[in-house]
Motif scaffolding. Sequence first.
Motif, PDB file in Angstrom:
ATOM      1  N   ALA A  65      15.054 -21.238 -17.822  1.00 49.07           N
ATOM      2  CA  ALA A  65      15.361 -22.607 -18.245  1.00 49.07           C
ATOM      3  C   ALA A  65      14.404 -23.598 -17.593  1.00 49.07           C
ATOM      4  CB  ALA A  65      16.800 -22.948 -17.859  1.00 49.07           C
ATOM      5  N   GLY A  66      13.973 -24.583 -18.371  1.00 49.53           N
ATOM      6  CA  GLY A  66      13.182 -25.671 -17.821  1.00 49.53           C
ATOM      7  C   GLY A  66      11.766 -25.307 -17.456  1.00 49.53           C
ATOM      8  N   VAL A  67      11.251 -24.221 -18.046  1.00 53.68           N
ATOM      9  CA  VAL A  67       9.902 -23.750 -17.732  1.00 53.68           C
ATOM     10  C   VAL A  67       9.048 -23.830 -19.000  1.00 53.68           C
ATOM     11  CG1 VAL A  67       8.633 -21.610 -17.212  1.00 53.68           C
ATOM     12  CG2 VAL A  67      10.626 -22.242 -15.838  1.00 53.68           C
ATOM     13  N   ASP A  68       7.806 -24.303 -18.874  1.00 55.93           N
ATOM     14  CA  ASP A  68       6.881 -24.283 -20.021  1.00 55.93           C
ATOM     15  C   ASP A  68       6.271 -22.896 -20.105  1.00 55.93           C
ATOM     16  OD1 ASP A  68       7.123 -26.957 -20.766  1.00 55.93           O
ATOM     17  OD2 ASP A  68       5.661 -27.573 -19.240  1.00 55.93           O
ATOM     18  N   ILE A  69       6.378 -22.271 -21.265  1.00 57.86           N
ATOM     19  CA  ILE A  69       5.828 -20.919 -21.415  1.00 57.86           C
ATOM     20  C   ILE A  69       4.592 -20.955 -22.300  1.00 57.86           C
ATOM     21  CG2 ILE A  69       6.260 -18.567 -22.223  1.00 57.86           C
ATOM     22  CD1 ILE A  69       9.041 -18.753 -21.351  1.00 57.86           C
ATOM     23  N   VAL A  70       3.522 -20.333 -21.813  1.00 58.11           N
ATOM     24  CA  VAL A  70       2.282 -20.173 -22.582  1.00 58.11           C
ATOM     25  C   VAL A  70       2.087 -18.668 -22.756  1.00 58.11           C
ATOM     26  CG1 VAL A  70      -0.221 -20.533 -22.571  1.00 58.11           C
ATOM     27  CG2 VAL A  70       1.285 -22.244 -21.513  1.00 58.11           C
ATOM     28  N   ASN A  71       1.977 -18.193 -23.982  1.00 61.70           N
ATOM     29  CA  ASN A  71       1.792 -16.762 -24.191  1.00 61.70           C
ATOM     30  C   ASN A  71       0.322 -16.403 -24.171  1.00 61.70           C
ATOM     31  OD1 ASN A  71       4.568 -15.787 -24.601  1.00 61.70           O
ATOM     32  ND2 ASN A  71       4.521 -17.251 -26.284  1.00 61.70           N
ATOM     33  N   ALA A  72      -0.004 -15.303 -23.488  1.00 64.17           N
ATOM     34  CA  ALA A  72      -1.386 -14.831 -23.376  1.00 64.17           C
ATOM     35  C   ALA A  72      -1.337 -13.306 -23.396  1.00 64.17           C
ATOM     36  CB  ALA A  72      -2.014 -15.330 -22.083  1.00 64.17           C
ATOM     37  N   GLY A  73      -1.790 -12.699 -24.472  1.00 61.13           N
ATOM     38  CA  GLY A  73      -1.603 -11.258 -24.642  1.00 61.13           C
ATOM     39  C   GLY A  73      -2.652 -10.394 -23.979  1.00 61.13           C
ATOM     40  N   THR A  74      -3.892 -10.862 -23.994  1.00 62.43           N
ATOM     41  CA  THR A  74      -4.992 -10.065 -23.441  1.00 62.43           C
ATOM     42  C   THR A  74      -5.506 -10.703 -22.156  1.00 62.43           C
ATOM     43  OG1 THR A  74      -6.728 -11.313 -24.561  1.00 62.43           O
ATOM     44  CG2 THR A  74      -5.740  -9.487 -25.810  1.00 62.43           C
ATOM     45  N   ALA A  75      -6.328  -9.948 -21.438  1.00 66.57           N
ATOM     46  CA  ALA A  75      -6.912 -10.486 -20.208  1.00 66.57           C
ATOM     47  C   ALA A  75      -7.733 -11.743 -20.505  1.00 66.57           C
ATOM     48  CB  ALA A  75      -7.786  -9.434 -19.529  1.00 66.57           C
ATOM     49  N   LEU A  76      -8.494 -11.729 -21.593  1.00 68.92           N
ATOM     50  CA  LEU A  76      -9.341 -12.891 -21.880  1.00 68.92           C
ATOM     51  C   LEU A  76      -8.499 -14.112 -22.251  1.00 68.92           C
ATOM     52  CD1 LEU A  76     -12.379 -11.247 -23.743  1.00 68.92           C
ATOM     53  CD2 LEU A  76     -12.140 -11.825 -21.312  1.00 68.92           C
ATOM     54  N   GLU A  77      -7.379 -13.879 -22.963  1.00 68.78           N
ATOM     55  CA  GLU A  77      -6.481 -14.996 -23.274  1.00 68.78           C
ATOM     56  C   GLU A  77      -5.813 -15.524 -21.996  1.00 68.78           C
ATOM     57  OE1 GLU A  77      -5.417 -13.308 -27.738  1.00 68.78           O
ATOM     58  OE2 GLU A  77      -3.871 -13.257 -26.191  1.00 68.78           O
ATOM     59  N   LEU A  78      -5.440 -14.606 -21.126  1.00 73.00           N
ATOM     60  CA  LEU A  78      -4.773 -15.015 -19.883  1.00 73.00           C
ATOM     61  C   LEU A  78      -5.735 -15.809 -19.001  1.00 73.00           C
ATOM     62  CD1 LEU A  78      -1.898 -13.375 -18.295  1.00 73.00           C
ATOM     63  CD2 LEU A  78      -3.727 -13.780 -16.693  1.00 73.00           C
ATOM     64  N   ARG A  79      -6.982 -15.347 -18.981  1.00 70.25           N
ATOM     65  CA  ARG A  79      -8.009 -16.066 -18.207  1.00 70.25           C
ATOM     66  C   ARG A  79      -8.135 -17.510 -18.686  1.00 70.25           C
ATOM     67  NH1 ARG A  79     -14.187 -14.558 -19.471  1.00 70.25           N
ATOM     68  NH2 ARG A  79     -15.032 -14.731 -17.388  1.00 70.25           N
ATOM     69  N   GLU A  80      -8.211 -17.682 -20.012  1.00 71.80           N
ATOM     70  CA  GLU A  80      -8.371 -19.028 -20.564  1.00 71.80           C
ATOM     71  C   GLU A  80      -7.154 -19.896 -20.232  1.00 71.80           C
ATOM     72  OE1 GLU A  80      -9.687 -18.953 -24.685  1.00 71.80           O
ATOM     73  OE2 GLU A  80      -8.946 -21.016 -24.906  1.00 71.80           O
ATOM     74  N   ALA A  81      -5.966 -19.320 -20.401  1.00 72.30           N
ATOM     75  CA  ALA A  81      -4.735 -20.080 -20.129  1.00 72.30           C
ATOM     76  C   ALA A  81      -4.650 -20.475 -18.648  1.00 72.30           C
ATOM     77  CB  ALA A  81      -3.509 -19.250 -20.524  1.00 72.30           C
ATOM     78  N   MET A  82      -5.065 -19.577 -17.759  1.00 74.24           N
ATOM     79  CA  MET A  82      -4.985 -19.883 -16.320  1.00 74.24           C
ATOM     80  C   MET A  82      -5.981 -20.967 -15.933  1.00 74.24           C
ATOM     81  SD  MET A  82      -2.457 -18.201 -15.153  1.00 74.24           S
ATOM     82  CE  MET A  82      -2.639 -18.628 -13.417  1.00 74.24           C
ATOM     83  N   HIS A  83      -7.207 -20.873 -16.441  1.00 76.71           N
ATOM     84  CA  HIS A  83      -8.188 -21.908 -16.088  1.00 76.71           C
ATOM     85  C   HIS A  83      -7.739 -23.273 -16.614  1.00 76.71           C
ATOM     86  CE1 HIS A  83     -11.377 -19.706 -14.022  1.00 76.71           C
ATOM     87  NE2 HIS A  83     -11.122 -18.690 -14.829  1.00 76.71           N
ATOM     88  N   LYS A  84      -7.119 -23.267 -17.804  1.00 79.20           N
ATOM     89  CA  LYS A  84      -6.646 -24.524 -18.389  1.00 79.20           C
ATOM     90  C   LYS A  84      -5.525 -25.130 -17.544  1.00 79.20           C
ATOM     91  CE  LYS A  84      -6.971 -24.586 -22.932  1.00 79.20           C
ATOM     92  NZ  LYS A  84      -6.604 -24.175 -24.313  1.00 79.20           N
ATOM     93  N   ALA A  85      -4.600 -24.281 -17.106  1.00 80.24           N
ATOM     94  CA  ALA A  85      -3.428 -24.775 -16.366  1.00 80.24           C
ATOM     95  C   ALA A  85      -3.752 -25.083 -14.904  1.00 80.24           C
ATOM     96  CB  ALA A  85      -2.300 -23.744 -16.445  1.00 80.24           C
ATOM     97  N   ALA A  86      -4.784 -24.449 -14.351  1.00 74.32           N
ATOM     98  CA  ALA A  86      -5.048 -24.518 -12.912  1.00 74.32           C
ATOM     99  C   ALA A  86      -5.324 -25.928 -12.417  1.00 74.32           C
ATOM    100  CB  ALA A  86      -6.225 -23.611 -12.554  1.00 74.32           C
TER     101      ALA A  86
END
Length: 231
Positions: A65-86
Amino acid sequence: ALPRDMSGKRVVVSAGGTREPLDPVRYLGNRSSGKQGYALARVAAQRGAQVTLVSAHTVALPEPAGVDIVNAGTALELREAMHKAAGEADIIVMAAAVADFRPVSRADHKIKKSDRDPDPVALTRNPDILAELVAARAAGKFRSIIVGFAAETGDETGDVLTHARAKLARKGCDLLVVNAVGEGKAFETEDNAGWLLAADGTERSIALGSKAQMAAGIWDFVLNSGTYPTG
Ligand code: C5P
């Protein structure tokens, strides 16, 4: 009720395991359930933090509850999501099990069974996202505290901690959460135990308990470790 001692803190947690596609229906994956990362996100939100959960693949888990969720299926997607959120984060926790390798190419169509022997699968290295985040911080892009995870199997000589201390130094993050894995420990289970290591040499062990208890202990340790740079 939990203390609201994380209010005003912005945290980004990655969780789950990446899947690296071979073709539209097949992938290379790992056994991460995502439970520890989700527990970290849930507990942080309950303690008042503003939480972004970057989620790779997990077993079926309720959305905290109360958490923003960003889905990232592959390593490259996760990398992009982490750099964006960091850039916005006070604390970054890399709890995801990122595949070290991915197939060089993803077939457009399902790979067919044939009479001849199959071709070997060519793999290429994925980026080490944790190490990249440490480098991006060193380059002045953000000032977050960075927490890594280590799943160590160790051996009978008990050198889990020796490996983990070396990994903490190699990765350059501020804190390392060490899980003992293997023989039914940690992966796919409800309980967890391990150690918390800080770059300043502070260490503590976490007794076997629920992943929510482990999450609470991790956040306590992070909050006590001060802000980056810890000097
Ligand atoms: O080196 P090892 O995979 O054991 O390190 C684990 C830590 O590094 C975890 O925090 C994991 O999320 C992170 N990692 C990463 N990118 C990779 C592999 C691991 O960020 N390609």
